[in-house]
Design an enzyme around this catalytic site. Structure first.
Site: not given
Length: 589
Positions: A195, A390
């Site tokens: 991430k 996401s």
């Protein structure tokens, strides 16, 4: 005193006259707009016409109408553009239009992601199946422009033109040193090894994990890119790779030598070829119409019938609230659209077209809830565009089935929080100091000091909780275990091709494929397609155009593509709450 009153009177008269002139100018502008709206007759397409396609504008998922589309106002940027929905629909209509004999593809650059470019490319391939021609000509071509042009029957460039073909690259701007100089510390709380949305603010280069994932999805995109070009131009894939790796196209003649283009010609020679193709005398004028003016089909269409399939567009950043911006997905506004479609008995199935890098975790969960409820009432199919990552994947996970393009960037199942600490900026750079009186240990959490260990632990707990919830949503929707989702999650980005192998996506396909699948699930033999959110009245939008949007029009006109860096910084400053967002805006050249 007499002189004073003289100047005052002159000022008042001047203001009065200026107000009248401004008022008349505004009335004139409104009159022109109303006239253009009232006389929006469809341009006539003459026999033996050529459809002229240029794509020198931002391509969004859905056309956003503007009252200025058909008028030119001196001093204002040109905002005329088409969304992907209308581009594909108009090419599809031209395929069966007897007055359109072929397409003149005049593309130098394409301002869109790979999935969007491939959708247009597939529409052009389908057009060719009618037996009509496509001729591509441009002075210069970027790699995406050439990828699109490679499907043409004949490809030409100017004798002094160029084809840029060097392979793909992905870049991101890192700001740690700049922030250090300003005295700004970005405090990061996240879950997910990959991430990397926070990396530009805390590093000066990619982390090893991020470099690994970017290399993996970039090469996945490149494999399809090379294969498609090789097939279209009847070349060997290794030969295509060699052209890029050794930079074999440096001059126009090199493009001919490597069989990337058929010949080098000037525009007058192109005109001769086009006239020969449509079968008209060289002394006569060639009839052509631009894709922007070709309005025979303005939206996705289907066969008539009692059943209706709703295509709901969700493109842009996912944000909290009831926003209805052109490139934002409001959690409340999209949830309301889904709820209305669920309760509408005339709507037999929903296709959710997602093109989003994510955003607010809260808004994503609100939308996910409505997708889950809608699925209980009728089939819900997701069609992914350039991005569905996401938060974009979060809102897709509950659907009955997910379609993606091979070049879609998806996954990125991870969560982060980003809290700036401006203490050094305030204290040491600006000489500003803050003192506080508080009733409890956590009452003064603020950007003017760093987080304490206890405060960071609290934020980390919230991030961990949302990540667990995110994984559970995906596991439930995709029939996986949480452990399986975690193994392919951790914020890692995947292409559509990779996502199929991982179980994140069901099929590679277009929006049309998703619509046909929805019709099949709803057991509809005949149906019509309606697009949502409903198109706003462009005249009404004239009065609702925000000051921010007007400023961005002019900034983009001045800064061009560089305006994206300003948008990146603005997006960071506006982020609130915990985010489920793509690592960053990925630019692939």
């Amino acid at each position: 005193m007499k002189q004073f009153f003289k100047y005052v009177l002159a000022t008042v008269v001047g203001v009065f006259i200026s107000s009248i002139l401004v008022g008349l100018l505004f009335i004139g502008l409104v009159t022109v707009v109303v006239s253009s709206l009232g006389s929006s007759s469809e341009p006539t397409v003459s026999a033996n016409s050529v459809l002229h396609i240029t794509l020198d504008h931002q391509i969004t998922e859905k056309t956003v109408p503007s009252p200025f589309d058909d008028i030119s106002i001196p001093g204002t940027p040109n905002t005329r553009s088409l969304g992907l929905n209308d581009i594909v629909a108009r090419i599809k209509t031209a395929k069966t239009d007897n007055n359109i004999k072929g397409i003149y593809l005049n593309v130098s650059t394409v301002n869109a992601g790979f999935a969007t470019v491939r959708a247009i490319r597939n529409a052009l391939i389908d057009f060719k199946e009618s037996g009509k021609f496509i001729i591509s000509y441009s002075d210069v071509m970027t790699q995406k422009a050439y990828y699109l042009s490679s499907v043409a029957n004949e490809v030409y460039i100017s004798p002094v033109g160029s084809v840029d073909f060097r392979g793909l690259s992905s870049s991101v701007m890192f700001m740690k040193d700049a922030l250090d100089k300003l005295g700004v510390e970005m405090q990061v709380v996240k879950v997910g090894t990959y991430k990397s949305a926070v990396e530009p603010f805390i590093l000066n280069e990619m982390s090893a994990a991020n470099r690994l994932q970017v290399n993996a999805y970039l090469n996945s995109l490149y494999d399809g890119f090379v294969s498609d070009i090789a097939t279209a131009r009847s070349l060997d894939e290794q030969a295509v790779r060699r052209v890029a790796n050794e930079y074999l196209i440096q001059f126009p003649e090199d493009a001919v030598k490597q069989k990337f283009v058929d010949s080098l010609i000037y525009r007058d020679e192109l005109l001769v070829k086009l006239k020969n193709k449509v079968g008209i005398d060289q002394k006569k004028d060639l009839s052509s119409i631009s894709l922007l003016d070709y309005r025979k089909s303005s939206s996705v269409s289907g066969t008539s019938g009692a059943g209706r399939i709703a295509v709901l567009y969700a493109f842009g950043d996912i944000v909290d609230g009831n926003t209805s911006g052109d490139e934002q997905i409001g959690g409340e506004s999209l949830s309301r659209e889904l709820r209305q479609l669920r309760e509408d008995d005339k709507v037999k199935a929903i296709v959710l077209r997602v093109n989003s890098p994510g955003g607010s975790a809260l808004a994503s969960d609100l939308i996910w809830r409505e997708v889950s409820l809608a699925k209980k009432a009728k089939p819900v199919i997701v069609s992914m565009g350039d991005y569905a990552a996401s938060g974009g994947y979060y809102i897709s996970a509950a659907a009955d089935s997910i379609f993606a393009d091979a070049g879609t960037l998806t996954g990125s199942i991870g969560v982060f929080g980003l809290i700036p600490n401006l203490q050094n900026l305030f204290n040491n750079k600006l000489g500003l100091h803050f003192d506080v009186v508080k009733t409890g240990p956590y009452a003064d959490v603020s950007i003017d000091r760093p987080l304490t260990a206890e405060e960071r632990s609290i934020v980390q707990g919230g991030v961990n909780r949302i990540y667990q919830q995110f994984m559970q949503r995906v596991a439930d929707g995709r029939g996986l275990t949480v452990a399986q989702v975690d193994s392919i999650g951790q914020g890692r980005v995947w292409t559509g091709s990779q996502a199929i192998e991982l179980g994140l996506v069901d099929r590679l396909g277009t929006l049309d494929d998703a619509v046909r699948s929805a019709a099949k699930m709803a057991k509809l033999d005949s149906y019509k397609i309606s697009e949502y959110p409903r198109t706003k009245d462009p005249f009404e939008s004239l009065f609702k155009t925000s000051k921010e949007k007007v400023k961005m029009w002019f900034l983009k006109d001045e800064l061009g593509d560089h305006v994206k860096y300003l948008n990146d910084m603005k997006r960071v400053m506006q982020n609130t709450g915990i985010q489920a967002r793509l690592p960053y805006e990925i630019e692939i050249y």
